[in-house]
Design a protein around this motif. Structure first.
Motif, PDB file in Angstrom:
ATOM      1  N   SER A   6       0.829  -1.201   0.000  1.00 30.93           N
ATOM      2  CA  SER A   6       0.000   0.000   0.000  1.00 30.93           C
ATOM      3  C   SER A   6       0.863   1.251   0.000  1.00 30.93           C
ATOM      4  O   SER A   6       0.409   2.340   0.324  1.00 30.93           O
ATOM      5  CB  SER A   6      -0.915   0.011   1.243  1.00 30.93           C
ATOM      6  N   GLU A  58      -4.266  -1.958   0.155  1.00 34.70           N
ATOM      7  CA  GLU A  58      -5.441  -1.521   0.893  1.00 34.70           C
ATOM      8  C   GLU A  58      -5.996  -0.239   0.284  1.00 34.70           C
ATOM      9  O   GLU A  58      -5.340   0.422  -0.528  1.00 34.70           O
ATOM     10  CB  GLU A  58      -5.068  -1.325   2.359  1.00 34.70           C
ATOM     11  N   GLU A  91      -9.213  -5.429   0.297  1.00 35.98           N
ATOM     12  CA  GLU A  91     -10.423  -5.578   1.103  1.00 35.98           C
ATOM     13  C   GLU A  91     -11.479  -6.393   0.358  1.00 35.98           C
ATOM     14  O   GLU A  91     -12.353  -7.001   0.969  1.00 35.98           O
ATOM     15  CB  GLU A  91     -11.004  -4.206   1.459  1.00 35.98           C
TER      16      GLU A  91
END
Length: 242
Positions: A100, A123, A141
């Motif tokens: 990320s 993320e 996610e």
């Protein structure tokens, strides 16, 4: 039969959660074989205990990087060096970066310049420069495996409803433009050509981020287009607005 693409998966364990690794590997299986699986981090750090439990079941090789200087992320440098070594080795055909951290954006651009696709996984906090540079980028996610009573059961990405999809003006514009550009003189476009147009013009786009495994399912869900099946298998799409 075409040769299977060999993919190198490099994981920045310092800033991405371990809970999505099963989903990431399943997604990459659509594109080829993940023959290199390296997880970078300081394995003396207790915060990586979750990742440590995922290494053996998924044949992931831990790459130890000690934090020599406080406040400095040595993992980033080690991961970049690893990627460049693999790039010049000739043993892989594509890269997948699970991170990320936008600091890897220059690395992605360098790999793309060499003609290798880069699949990004991170993320939702991931900065846009890194997201936009990957081909494609999927938010982890949407790939998280939940612990349920059914062993091995995985969560289905949360699908956005018709109304929410239509409210996404950028998505609607992208889909309508793709259908228009791929359409023949009769106004109908082959779904495969629509998907190709989107991939060529917005490489970071993935229908998975909207809760749909295939672009065709996403287009159907918007209910903005006419869908027609030809010869039993070929799917065509048309914008009724003309």
């Amino acid at each position: 039969m075409p040769e299977t693409r060999k993919i190198a998966l490099l994981i920045d364990c310092d800033n991405v959660r371990h809970t999505a690794i099963e989903g990431v590997l399943e997604e990459l299986a659509k594109h080829g074989t993940v023959n290199v699986r390296h997880a970078h981090g300081d394995w003396n750090n207790p915060s990586l205990s979750g990742w440590a439990e995922k290494l053996h079941p998924h044949a992931i090789r831990p790459m130890q990087q000690f934090a020599y200087t406080k406040g400095k992320n040595a993992t980033d440098s080690a991961m970049i060096i690893d990627a460049m070594d693999l790039l010049y080795s000739g043993n892989v055909d594509a890269f997948a970066l699970m991170t990320s951290d936008s600091d890897f954006t220059p690395l992605v651009l360098r790999i793309l310049e060499s003609g290798f696709p880069v699949y990004g996984f991170g993320e939702k906090k991931t900065p846009r420069p890194f997201v936009d540079s990957c081909s494609p980028f999927i938010y982890i996610e949407n790939l998280v495996v939940e612990d349920t009573a059914d062993s091995g059961a995985s969560s289905v990405p949360a699908r956005k409803t018709k109304s929410r999809l239509r409210q996404d003006s950028a998505l609607v514009k992208l889909l309508r433009t793709a259908v228009s550009q791929a359409a023949d003189d009769d106004g109908w476009a082959n779904m495969g050509q629509v998907a190709s147009y989107i991939a060529n013009n917005n490489s970071s786009f993935s229908s998975v981020n909207y809760g749909y495994r295939r672009i065709s399912d996403l287009i159907k869900a918007t209910e903005l287009f006419d869908i027609e099946l030809r010869n039993g298998t070929a799917m065509y799409v048309s914008d009724p607005r003309g």
